[in-house]
Scaffold this active site. Sequence first.
Site, PDB file in Angstrom:
ATOM      1  N   HIS A 205      49.444  32.191 124.469  1.00  0.00           N
ATOM      2  CA  HIS A 205      50.557  32.881 123.623  1.00  0.00           C
ATOM      3  C   HIS A 205      49.787  33.248 122.364  1.00  0.00           C
ATOM      4  CE1 HIS A 205      53.907  31.453 120.668  1.00  0.00           C
ATOM      5  NE2 HIS A 205      54.229  32.491 121.413  1.00  0.00           N
ATOM      6  N   SER A 206      50.643  34.655 121.515  1.00  0.00           N
ATOM      7  CA  SER A 206      50.568  34.968 120.577  1.00  0.00           C
ATOM      8  C   SER A 206      48.906  34.918 120.517  1.00  0.00           C
ATOM      9  CB  SER A 206      51.557  34.260 119.818  1.00  0.00           C
ATOM     10  OG  SER A 206      51.017  34.117 117.954  1.00  0.00           O
ATOM     11  N   MET A 207      48.643  34.547 119.269  1.00  0.00           N
ATOM     12  CA  MET A 207      47.367  34.946 118.677  1.00  0.00           C
ATOM     13  C   MET A 207      46.215  34.019 120.045  1.00  0.00           C
ATOM     14  SD  MET A 207      46.048  36.801 116.365  1.00  0.00           S
ATOM     15  CE  MET A 207      44.446  36.360 116.154  1.00  0.00           C
ATOM     16  N   THR A 232      51.509  38.634 122.733  1.00  0.00           N
ATOM     17  CA  THR A 232      50.116  38.506 121.827  1.00  0.00           C
ATOM     18  C   THR A 232      49.774  39.992 120.941  1.00  0.00           C
ATOM     19  OG1 THR A 232      48.835  36.591 123.146  1.00  0.00           O
ATOM     20  CG2 THR A 232      47.294  38.444 121.981  1.00  0.00           C
TER      21      THR A 232
END
Length: 768
Positions: A205-207, A232
């Site tokens: 998730h995300s970074m 991301t």
Amino acid sequence: MPAWPRFMSLRRQYLYKALDKNHQKHPIKHPHTRFLSRLFCALAVLFSYSIYQSFRTDLKQSGSWGCEMSWMSPSYRRLEWTEFISTRYALYLYREQGLDSEDTLSGHPVLFVPGNAGSYQQVRSIASSASKQYYEQVKARERNVVTGKKIDFFTADLKEEFSAFHARTVREQAVFIQHCIKGILQEYTHLPQEKRPTQVTLLAHSMGGVVARLAMDPITSISVDIIVTLSTPHILPPLALERDMDSIYSLIRWRRQHISTHPPLISICGGISDTQIVSDSCALPFFQAGNNSDIAVFTTGIPGVWTAVEHQAIIWCHQIRWRIARMLLDMSSRANTTAKLVTAKEWLLDYQEDETLKEPRSERQHDYSVSSRNMTFIGLHQPSKAFVAQQCNGLERCRTVPSVMSLLPFPNNPSDPFPLPGEGIKPSEVMLVAEISLSSTNTVVKINASQYGQTIAGSREHHLVKGNSWSEFTITMRYRYIRIQLLFCIRPTHTSTFSFYCGTLLTLPRQSWHLSGDISIALMSCTTGVAQKKLLQRTGQICDSVPYGRSCMASRVGCCGSSVSIIRFYQHRSVRTCKGFKLILVGEILSWNSALERIARRRMPICIVLLLLGATIQSQLPDFPMLHTFFLGVNQLEMVPLVGILGVWTFGLLCVVSFHLISTCAIFTTLLIPFKILHVAIWSRNIWTGSAALVSTDNNFYYAIPPALLVKCASCGGTIQKRHVCLKACRIALIILIMSSFSVGARWTWILSPIANAVLILFVASII
């Protein structure tokens, strides 16, 4: 005499003479400058307000989203390894209480990587859904439902670190993920050799997606089959404050192109409702989407979801987590990567029919007269593709006609907005659209459809639309449904209200089957991201579906619409405004008369002309490597005036700094904090959490030179002889900073920090 009062006395002594000479040389007596300053102030306020209102309007109209809440009963078991290399991070095994009772591992391993300040417990939503669906399939085996392997979810505890702001943290987390992959595979040594998993699926998730991709070196990539990322930023970092962060992205791109064993990437993006990650950054570069293995899809384009999703909600949104969990379950039973990608495309790019409804228990057969060789059938409230069309001419035996089927949202309340806020589209609020092509019109079509809802039919027409706008004949009173087919696009993914990825169909659902009204169509260009709206009138009982083909659907709405794309794509340009704020802090904020006298009247017109010239060259060379990273990042000639407008705006923020008047010196003692405030926050948090890696940093002591010079001056009372040389160099450096802050592009924001520090060094040297 104490050091600080002595410094103040020295400063007053040496500065007043310079000020007197400076004022005599450059008296401020230009009335027209006062008018110019007021005009620039008014334009800056008006332009800022237009951007803000455009963004709010666009977010209000297109950014609504609705998701069902998810429920789970989580439990976590920490894995203790004798050869565990990290005392900073940890690895946990997820278990759903009441379902996952066994302690031994026998399923397919999936490793969850949280994002910036993310918790390892965020895995619970998808992991819980996977466990519930698996045991539901186990109970349904007697109904011949295919059951995949069980999923064993592992989750990395990265201590909720700020990985988006610190490149060194990203590298350390990537090393930890590499060791986690090796350790997870060792947990299955109790199984027979033929049943042991050899690869791990990464869910990030995300970074965390950047961390997962950075961990894919030539050795580790062999042990990973698929990487699935949620919201991301693959193209640009959220905040490009460090050169090392840009190096990480360059390394990731190089590995994807040159490592043959690199696992495929599936990127799921939240769309316009995700205000933390820009949608364009969540898409994939062209070279990745062209390899037929990487997939990027927006949640607005996932059948059954049909809504944009907020950055954190993409983890727990039931419509999304259910499909991701089901996709992972089906992928676990596939033997190779190619088959797994086919499964992913079935769930994300096309509707996967419910296996229990392949053969409806009761069917209804209807006869339809043929009015055209191209027919469209719409089944209302039909939740599956249980649809069979047969062509009969009375003399021969009826034969089955192949059809192209897709599911569309069909809300119960026609007046509701779309996407539906609250809990979104329910599973029953869908309709089936089937398109068939017949050999002749002198036949009858027999339809075997599900018992749910009703089926209506009509002819289908095709119109090809070229250019950037729709012609007059496309806006008629006959059509309720407009289907737009994107044939080719420069970028692999782009966002709009209903548009999600290239090579698929964009369908704009009707709002009412009974009352006439307007359909508001919002399209986003894949090159600029600017929205264009058009109203299509619809009346009558028409159920035709009209495909339109063109290379890239349209944009052009003028300054306000363009401002929306600018503020969305360059959200991190506020960092540059912070740079200007740093410069404002170190000097007295003068009137616009004084500031424009030195900067605006002399240097700003030349700089604006150079910026416009560079933007014009950029628009004429759209395929030139790296050129798109400068200025606004767009190649349209009509966008060039915006470069000049934003250039004046940038000058207005930065040219109000004066180097020739007395200002407060106390702020100089904290010059290090504005430049490295994020690193100070990271250090403080590491101290709070008891991290043992405080000195493991890549900070540059170059940023400590300004306060060091002040300490020297305050302690020994020394001065620099050629003050006017430093002052002139400082002004030149400021012009360079102003030009760079606008032209370097969103990816290279880290260049501004050393330039701004050079301005401060020269400024401090000119006053001591």
